[in-house]
Design a protein around this motif. Structure first.
Motif, PDB file in Angstrom:
ATOM      1  N   ARG A 176       0.836  -1.034   0.116  1.00 48.38           N
ATOM      2  CA  ARG A 176       0.142   0.057  -0.146  1.00 48.38           C
ATOM      3  C   ARG A 176       0.850   1.196   0.059  1.00 48.38           C
ATOM      4  N   SER A 230      -0.998  -5.974  -5.589  1.00 52.27           N
ATOM      5  CA  SER A 230      -1.726  -7.054  -4.728  1.00 52.27           C
ATOM      6  C   SER A 230      -1.997  -8.131  -5.322  1.00 52.27           C
ATOM      7  N   GLU A 233      -5.065   6.203   0.590  1.00 51.83           N
ATOM      8  CA  GLU A 233      -4.179   5.044   0.539  1.00 51.83           C
ATOM      9  C   GLU A 233      -4.597   4.483  -0.829  1.00 51.83           C
ATOM     10  N   GLU A 234      -3.534   3.678  -1.674  1.00 53.12           N
ATOM     11  CA  GLU A 234      -4.122   2.813  -2.739  1.00 53.12           C
ATOM     12  C   GLU A 234      -2.858   1.734  -2.774  1.00 53.12           C
ATOM     13  N   ASN A 235      -3.405   0.636  -3.234  1.00 52.42           N
ATOM     14  CA  ASN A 235      -2.687  -0.616  -3.537  1.00 52.42           C
ATOM     15  C   ASN A 235      -1.456  -0.243  -4.668  1.00 52.42           C
TER      16      ASN A 235
END
Lengths: 334, 717, 603
Positions: free
Chosen positions: C295, C312, C307-309
């Protein structure tokens, strides 16, 4: 009795559980993970040597060259195309076991200046990690690539150039083909020694558009209008190139010496490795407004000798300039 | 913290693959579909478990909840859960391992501990009005502790897990109270961690001692310490003394021992493994050990330069820093091993003792510096009132640069009771060869320069002498043959003991002798700290660099001039003479006990034999006179007084002063007053004030005087 | 030193009053007897004296002119557990560690530190909590510590050193991991349909932030389990559970802007189909999914942080099968179908005990070229510095010679096949034995389309010879065997064929009352070739170093004696000889000899 119906029910539940678990748990990614072993540890061999789908190419007409070649495994290969006259180099790299239309196409661009011109080029294919043999193929370029943008001057002759050699310090300066030009056949060579009047100034040229009036730019938005030119280094020490845009400041629609506004690109210390380099900036960075961007009437190029650092007697300083062009939206893309 | 935990899985399920939401639904559905429809309509009843009082809980699990006896209770998951948790017994699928702590097994059997210790606040101050050069700015110094590593709080923890094993340790806490709060505090161990084990069999009783420090004594010539009674003033308290009012002085009057039962006395510090067996078939007993004594100790990588460890090394005795003494755990092998085999014949005991000590010097070639000592000891009572004991043995020293011959160590001692000879007699004859070497025995073996204990040091840390020592009666040194005689008599409140000794060197081996500064030596060692222990070299002090400090004392080195001019080697053998006097008087003044103790000691080294120590035609003559006075002014409050006189007279074969052209002519005086105050049971306050003065009339620069004050509060807990 | 010092003093303060209160103060000189175990306070602990010397020998050592050939070290250690129970439902325990290096006299080489501190109790007679140090395991796919490498049934002679490793790394024998945090458990009883429901939640901090680039790492999760009441003539009963293990970096702590997130949730079931006539038949299983992501946290000046991946992965697993318990015969048999996805990642279940990336604690580099010495049975059996209980954030390195089929335990990713287990322990019968066999295949090829096939057989047996021969002595033998084969077809570059055999045999014979003679041997031989990948992004293969080609063998032989003062108090003196040889490089063969004495006291 409830208990009698219980066991089958429980068994059904259990079986359902197994089926559901099984159905939901068996769907996975199956493509190989990581680099292919055969690529890392397999033996290397050249299959088909490098080839081209055409012997001659006219980039100006939008043609392109597709190269071919095969290896025994995927490798990091390098295809280097060199102009036999200009010395221009186009470098194409890839990781594969085959060169094809997806990874080995040449549209006439160059990686290292100068531009290719009408000349024969040689394409060499090799694999550095395998110390492989190099296979080659030759192609004739009938017409080089035409780059987008409005060319202010390519110094191929016929330009309106004022030479400011006030202190008679120029030495064999002028349009030259002493070394391969950045584009075409000739460029302007600025060369001199600041030893007559040691005042940094060695000489200048003022270049006017072909029509002698206001230069027609591809866009008038200063942030989108890019000012590009090529500078060649001769690795002479203490050499500074000053390139300025001249904007009509008195409304005459033409360039009058010392009467129009000057917008410097910024000093360029020409001490880099010998060869051509491209310099680009949006005119907004030079300080031009939209109105001023519509009134560009000249380009001034000054040869400066860094007198503070020069020994006595001063050493000769020199650089070349070529292909002054304005592009819209982005710098000139090689 | 739990917000994301709660949010994320739910969020994931919501956006996750549809197969999972379907799965959850089916799984939950199965739970109910598996039971009769009638059951689903009935309400669930919550059976609230009632945990018991922990006191009532079974020992192995005091936190287990037990539900009231009922059908529900038997199946109570609450019970099962806690039971499963604490015992790892699962009521859940085998794939699920419920967890708890590793300490459950530790808590199964509570371990009774014996915990005791003491608090000792030792305030120290000094003011050297006429100090040695270079003491500045430490002429006046005061603080908590005297620079020796002694606990301010000592907590002894003893445990006996079962009848066969036990352990003990001493937690050490020291706080200098310097305003730096915790930063300057030290929490450590005083000696180490000791483990014991014993077991009895038909074939004898066996004991194991592991860890350390163990205070160990094999035999005087192998692992032992020079021990004499009635030879030292007890005006200054030792850190390990108890709070015992007049008992201390009464004991000294009666036995010469001020602190009975002090294990440190006459024992060497040992780390490792000791196995002993007694009452073996045939009355045989044995000791076997493998480990380290201090000469084998030390951790590689530890700081070994005193200048890096003792602030103002050689100048002042600030409290030393123990930082940097950690070192690496892994080391080149350096061990001492050996043992003892003994058999008793009635009340006569015969034993063989042996030690082998080695230190690997080179990590690659594995070169060793090693020595071995083998002795036989006997303790017999041939006639009533007659005891004859002795030790006969030899040692061999080997190193890459020097290998000695076997060196003998022979000693026989006879004691008769006064009933037999009117006065109790104690006669000791001995011969110890110059090649005899042992760092762990009672014999001083630093008289042979060819056996260099530590090449980087003139005098190794902790050494109590160098060259030929002016010994006391019964104090043995190698390269000597000699005789010691003691007798004593007591009449009512007075006791007098006389000791006489004479010895001569077997060969001229050393061109230097040394003697102890008994008067004010402890005070000097507090200024010029001889430790900390990892420092390999002794602390050298004084304007002429001829004084060295050791543990609670100081000695002086005397170069000799009667040497072979070219080689510098000694040419003459020396004779050593000693007379020790001890007089003790006990009186009752105003119904309160009063004690007066006198210690007199005379020693000399001469080129020829004389009956008594003399300063005629001598290398060195030293005499000491110490008077201790104690009087219990009121119950529990004793006044203490002290007077010490020391005189060292150099001879013509010792170095002469450039200034006066004369050899040593030293006078030292120590005058002390103080009190012992038993402020409560097991709590005492002790004050000592000492004026000290020293001058060398031949070497005027070697002069100091000043005073020292100590105040000790000791509380046993 | 500040932290442990503070706590140590606190605990000492607990001790002192007891010493004072109980001591007889009549003894002048102040060495009173004190009884420290007053009401509510209990003491336990562990003491240890360990001294050893190790010598390097063999062909390599003969030519080696730069490596020290002999090393000696040791320690004296006392862990004192102070356990306080101020009331019937609250308990606090701290363990103070007193340690002295062998050779450090009078304070040098001494450390005093706090080893453990926790509190636990019961709230409202219903909820059990625990705070501080705790050990925890849920299921083999969520929170679990895989078994150790290099042993099947450790001979008794090698147990003392393994016990030291287990104790120092908080290995409990129940596949639990050591955490610091909090846990809450409670259960509900029902008198209809359901027997009970148990709930467990926990939160642990795996790592603190450095307030710069390293964020705080946390692990939370729990379990909800429901057990039905036994119903019907066959004693049918169902236990279903849902489990969650969630490892994440708190990107709001410190200035770190990237971290990991690993969610693993599973469902387990144990359905008792039959329980009568000495036979119990269970249908068991567990299935679930993992999501592993890197993240990134963005904190724009003029907007809310987001927040972002950056990356994944998610994958699933299932383990299901039948287990039969033949109670009369003392035989437990189970057969499980296993399917663990190649992208399945469970940080708290897949982290190994041995960190093969660490430097060895003893003779880490040998030979004139100072080459790093390979991990061997010698190190696995005694070197606590290579062991860990930490939770890693990507698949840890492994050594295929010791474990290639299930290097990360049952949660090893990229495996599909059948696992069969059998345990034989007849009631009152002398011999106990166990067998585990796994026939697995990769799901996803590593660097090729071809898939590896794994065969693992582990067998163990304990033979109480004394009991069988009706001798009044404790005499027993242990046997262990592990045979592993990994194979893969394809072109020669892709082909894999690695076989490893590990054999263990031990004998403990009580020759005199409580005096045992111990003998033991562990032998391993491996030959063949495989590829050991290096991982990135949790479990993606970054690259393959050179092919792992071996034709080596090693042996660890031991002989010694042990005297048992009590069940958990013993002294043992042993000599162990280890030799390593590789047919391809005989000049690098070496030996290690070790003599040690250990006095261990668990009280």
């Amino acid at each position: 009795m409830p208990s009698l119906s219980f066991t089958p029910r429980l068994l059904t539940a259990a079986l359902a559980l197994v089926v559901i678990f099984g159905a939901t748990g068996c769907d996975h990614v199956t493509d190989p993970d990581g680099p292919r072993l055969i690529d890392t540890f397999g033996p290397f061999a050249i299959g088909d040597p490098v080839g081209a789908d055409r012997a001659t190419v006219d980039f100006a007409a939008g043609q392109q060259v597709v190269f071919s070649g095969t290896f025994s495994k995927q490798v990091d290969w390098v295809l280097e195309i060199t102009g036999l006259e200009s010395g221009a180099v186009r470098r194409i790299e890839g990781f594969s076991d085959e060169l094809n239309a997806t990874n080995a196409v040449w549209q006439g661009r160059t990686t290292n200046l100068p531009f290719f011109k009408q000349e024969d080029v040689e394409a060499a294919l090799f694999v550095p990690s395998e110390n492989s043999d190099t296979t080659r193929v030759t192609i004739a370029v009938d017409a080089p690539r035409t780059y987008p943008g409005n060319v202010f001057s390519d110094f191929e002759g016929g330009e309106d150039i004022f030479i400011g050699n006030f202190e008679f310090e120029f030495e064999n300066a002028g349009i030259s083909n002493e070394v391969p030009a950045g584009e075409g056949e000739t460029f302007y060579l600025m060369r001199g020694t600041d030893d007559v009047v040691r005042n940094f100034f060695a000489g200048l040229i003022d270049v006017r558009p072909d029509n002698g009036g206001i230069f027609d730019v591809p866009t008038t938005v200063p942030e989108d209008l890019y000012f590009n030119f090529m500078i060649r280094s001769f690795e002479t020490d203490f050499t500074i190139a000053v390139v300025q845009l001249v904007v009509d400041d008195n409304g005459t629609g033409a360039y009058e010496l010392d009467q129009d506004a000057i917008f410097p690109f910024g000093d360029i210390e020409v001490d880099f490795e010998e060869g051509w380099r491209l310099f680009s900036k949006p005119v907004s960075e030079l300080g031009l407004s939209e109105e001023e961007a519509q009134n560009i009437v000249g380009v001034r190029v000054v040869l400066i000798s860094d007198a503070n650092s020069q020994p006595t007697p001063a050493l000769q300083v020199a650089f070349g300039i070529d292909y002054i062009t304005f592009t819209a939206g982005s710098p000139l893309e090689l | 913290m739990t917000t994301p935990f709660l949010r994320e899985p739910a969020a994931h399920l919501a956006r996750g693959p549809g197969r999972w939401t379907a799965l959850i639904a089916v799984v939950l559905g199965l739970v109910f579909s598996a039971f009769p429809a009638s059951a689903q309509s009935e309400s669930f009843a919550l059976a609230a478990p009632v945990p018991p009082a922990l006191d009532d809980a079974p020992e192995e699990d005091d936190l287990r909840s037990v539900v009231e006896i009922s059908d529900e209770a038997r199946d109570s998951l609450w019970t099962a859960l806690l039971q499963g948790v604490d015992e790892g017994v699962l009521t859940l699928p085998d794939s699920v391992a419920l967890a708890d702590t590793t300490d459950e097994n530790l808590r199964e059997r509570p371990q009774p501990l014996t915990v005791f210790g003491y608090y000792r606040l030792f305030l120290y101050g000094r003011e050297m009005t006429d100090p040695y050069p270079n003491l500045e700015p430490f002429e006046r110094a005061y603080g908590v502790g005297d620079g020796y590593r002694e606990p301010m709080l000592s907590v002894t923890v003893l445990g006996r897990p079962n009848g066969r094993s036990s352990f003990g340790t001493e937690v050490f806490a020291f706080a200098p109270y310097d305003g730096a709060e915790e930063a300057a505090n030290d929490l450590s161990l005083n000696l180490g961690i000791n483990f014991y084990g014993n077991f009895r069999t038909e074939a004898g009783n066996y004991g194991v001692r592991a860890g350390g420090i163990h205070w160990y004594n094999l035999s005087p010539f192998t692992i032992g310490v020079y021990q004499v009674l009635d030879r030292f003033s007890i005006f200054e308290r030792t850190p390990w003394e108890g709070v015992n009012g007049t008992d201390k002085y009464e004991n000294y009057f009666l036995t010469g021992q001020s602190n009975p039962g002090d294990a440190r006395w006459n024992f060497q510090a040992f780390q490792g493994l000791i196995l002993d067996g007694r009452q073996l078939p045939g009355g045989i007993g044995f000791d076997a050990f493998w480990g380290k004594t201090q000469p084998n100790g030390g951790l590689p990588g530890a700081v070994s330069d005193p200048a890096d460890t003792v602030p103002n090394q050689g100048q002042a005795g600030d409290t030393p820093s123990y930082l940097g003494f950690g070192g690496d755990a892994e080391a080149l092998p350096s061990f001492i091993t050996g043992g003892r085999l003994q058999r008793a014949f009635g009340n006569n005991l015969f034993a063989y003792n042996g030690i082998y000590s080695y230190r690997t010097l080179d990590s690659l070639s594995a070169e060793r510096r090693q020595y071995q000592v083998h002795t036989g000891t006997f303790d017999t009572n041939p006639l009533p009132g007659v005891n004859i004991s002795g030790e006969l043995g030899a040692s061999l020293f080997e190193s890459p640069t020097y290998t000695s011959e076997w060196g003998e160590a022979l000693m026989v001692r006879a004691n008769t009771e006064d009933a037999l000879t009117f006065l109790p007699l104690d006669v000791q004859v001995y011969q110890v060869g110059r090649h005899f070497f042992n760092e762990n025995g009672e014999i001083a073996t630093n008289n042979n320069p060819q056996i260099n204990v530590d090449p980087q040091c003139e005098v190794v840390s902790g050494a109590g002498s160098v060259g030929g020592l002016i010994t006391q009666v019964n104090q043995l040194a190698h390269n000597r043959r000699g005789i010691n005689f003691n007798t004593a008599f007591g009449a009512g409140p007075a006791r007098l003991a006389v000791g006489w000794g004479m010895a001569h060197e077997l060969a001229p081996t050393t061109n230097e002798i040394s003697y102890i500064h008994r008067i004010n030596g402890l005070a000097q060692s507090r200024i010029y700290n001889p430790f900390p222990g990892e420092a390999p070299c002794a602390t050298n002090f004084g304007p002429l660099n001829r004084k060295f400090s050791f543990f609670r004392g100081a000695f002086e080195r005397v170069p000799l001039t009667d040497v072979e001019p070219v080689t510098g080697l000694p040419t003459n053998r020396k004779y050593y003479h000693a007379v020790d006097l001890n007089a003790k008087f006990r009186a009752s003044i105003l119904d309160r006990p009063a004690y007066l103790f006198y210690l007199g000691s005379f020693g000399s080294a001469n080129p020829t034999a004389t009956v008594l120590p003399t300063d005629d035609d001598t290398y060195l003559f030293v005499q000491y006179h110490e008077f201790d006075l104690y009087y219990e002014l009121t119950k529990g409050f004793l006044l203490a007084g002290y007077l010490g006189l020391e005189n060292a007279q150099g001879g013509r074969f010792t170095t002469l002063s450039d200034e006066t052209g004369l050899p040593r002519d030293q006078r030292a005086t120590g005058v002390g007053i103080g009190f012992d105050w038993n402020v409560a049971r097991n709590a005492g306050l002790y004050f000592r004030h000492r004026w000290m003065d020293f001058e060398d009339r031949a070497f005027p620069v070697d002069t100091y005087n000043g005073r020292e004050v100590t105040l000790e509060l000791k509380v046993f807990i | 030193m500040r932290f442990p010092l503070r706590h140590a003093l606190l605990l000492l303060a607990l001790v002192l009053p007891l010493g004072v209160s109980a001591q007889g103060t009549d003894t002048p000189g102040g060495e009173p007897e004190a009884e420290a175990t007053g009401p509510g306070i209990r003491f336990n602990g562990l003491g240890r004296t360990f001294i050893q010397q190790t010598d390097l020998g063999g062909t390599l050592a003969e030519a080696d002119t730069v490596t020290s050939e002999t090393r000696a070290d040791g320690e004296f250690l006392l862990d004192l557990a102070v356990n306080a129970q101020p009331n019937r439902v609250t308990e606090v325990q701290g363990v103070i560690r007193l340690r002295n290096e062998f050779g450090g006299f009078f304070g040098s080489g001494v450390t005093v530190e706090l080893r453990e501190l926790w509190a636990r109790g019961i709230i409202a007679d219903a909820v059990r909590y625990r705070l501080g140090d705790m050990n925890l395991a849920l299921t083999p796919y969520t929170v679990f510590l895989p078994d150790e490498d290099g042993t099947v049934n450790t001979p008794e002679i090698f147990q003392p050193q393994r016990e030291i490793i287990d104790y120092e790394e908080f290995y409990t024998g129940r596949n639990e991991r050591r955490f610091q945090g909090g846990r809450v458990d409670f259960g509900l009883n029902f008198d209809q349909v359901l027997s009970a429901v148990e709930v467990r939640t926990f939160l642990a901090r795996l790592r603190g932030t450095d307030f710069s680039t390293t964020p705080t790492r946390l692990l939370s999760g729990g379990r909800v389990g429901a057990t039905s009441r036994p119903i019907g003539p066959f004693g049918n009963q169902a236990t279903l559970g849902a489990n969650l293990a969630y490892t994440w970096d708190d990107l709001e702590s410190g200035d770190a802007n990237s971290g990991i997130r690993n969610i693993v949730y599973t469902f387990d079931a144990d359905i008792r189909l039959l329980d009568q006539d000495g036979l119990a038949l269970h249908l068991k299983g567990e299935a679930g999914e993992s999501i592993a992501a890197v993240r990134e946290r963005m904190e724009p000046a003029d907007a809310e942080p987001t927040e972002e991946n950056l990356f994944s992965d998610d994958d699933t697993f299932i383990e299901a099968g039948l287990a039969a318990d033949l109670k009369g015969a003392g035989l437990n048999v189970s057969a499980m179908f296993v399917n663990v996805g190649p992208e399945f990642y469970s940080a708290a279940a897949q982290s190994k005990r041995v960190d093969y990336g660490r430097a060895l604690g003893s003779f880490a580099r040998i030979g004139n070229d100072r080459a790093a010495r390979r991990f061997g049975l010698f190190d696995l059996s005694r070197d606590e510095s290579i062991y860990t209980f930490r939770v890693a954030d990507e698949l840890m390195p492994y050594d295929p010679r010791y474990s290639n089929t299930l290097p990360y335990g049952r949660a090893t990713p990229n495996r599909r096949g059948v696992r069969v287990d059998a345990a034989y322990a007849p009631e009152g019968g002398p011999i106990t034995a166990g067998l585990e066999a796994a026939f697995l295949r990769e799901i996803r090829g590593q660097g090729t389309e071809e898939l590896k096939d794994f065969l693992l057989v582990r067998a163990e047996a304990d033979v109480p010879i004394g009991q069988i021969a009706s001798l009044d002595r404790r005499i027993g033998a242990t046997l262990g065997l592990q045979v592993e084969n990994t194979s893969r077809g394809g072109v020669p570059v892709e082909a894999v064929d690695l076989t490893s055999v590990l054999f263990e045999a031990g004998l403990s014979a009580e020759v005199y009352d409580r005096l045992d003679v111990l003998l033991g041997a562990t032998l391993r031989q491996s030959s063949g070739r495989d590829y050991v990948p290096q991982y990135i992004d949790f479990n993606d293969i970054r690259r393959f170093p050179a092919p792992f080609v071996t034709d080596d063998q090693e042996s660890l032989l031991g002989a010694g004696i042990r005297y048992r003062f009590a069940d958990q108090v013993y002294l043992t003196v042993q000599y162990q000889s280890y030799s390593y040889g590789d047919d391809a490089t005989p000049e690098d063969d070496y030996r290690l000899g070790q003599v040690f004495a250990l006095y261990s006291m668990n009280f």
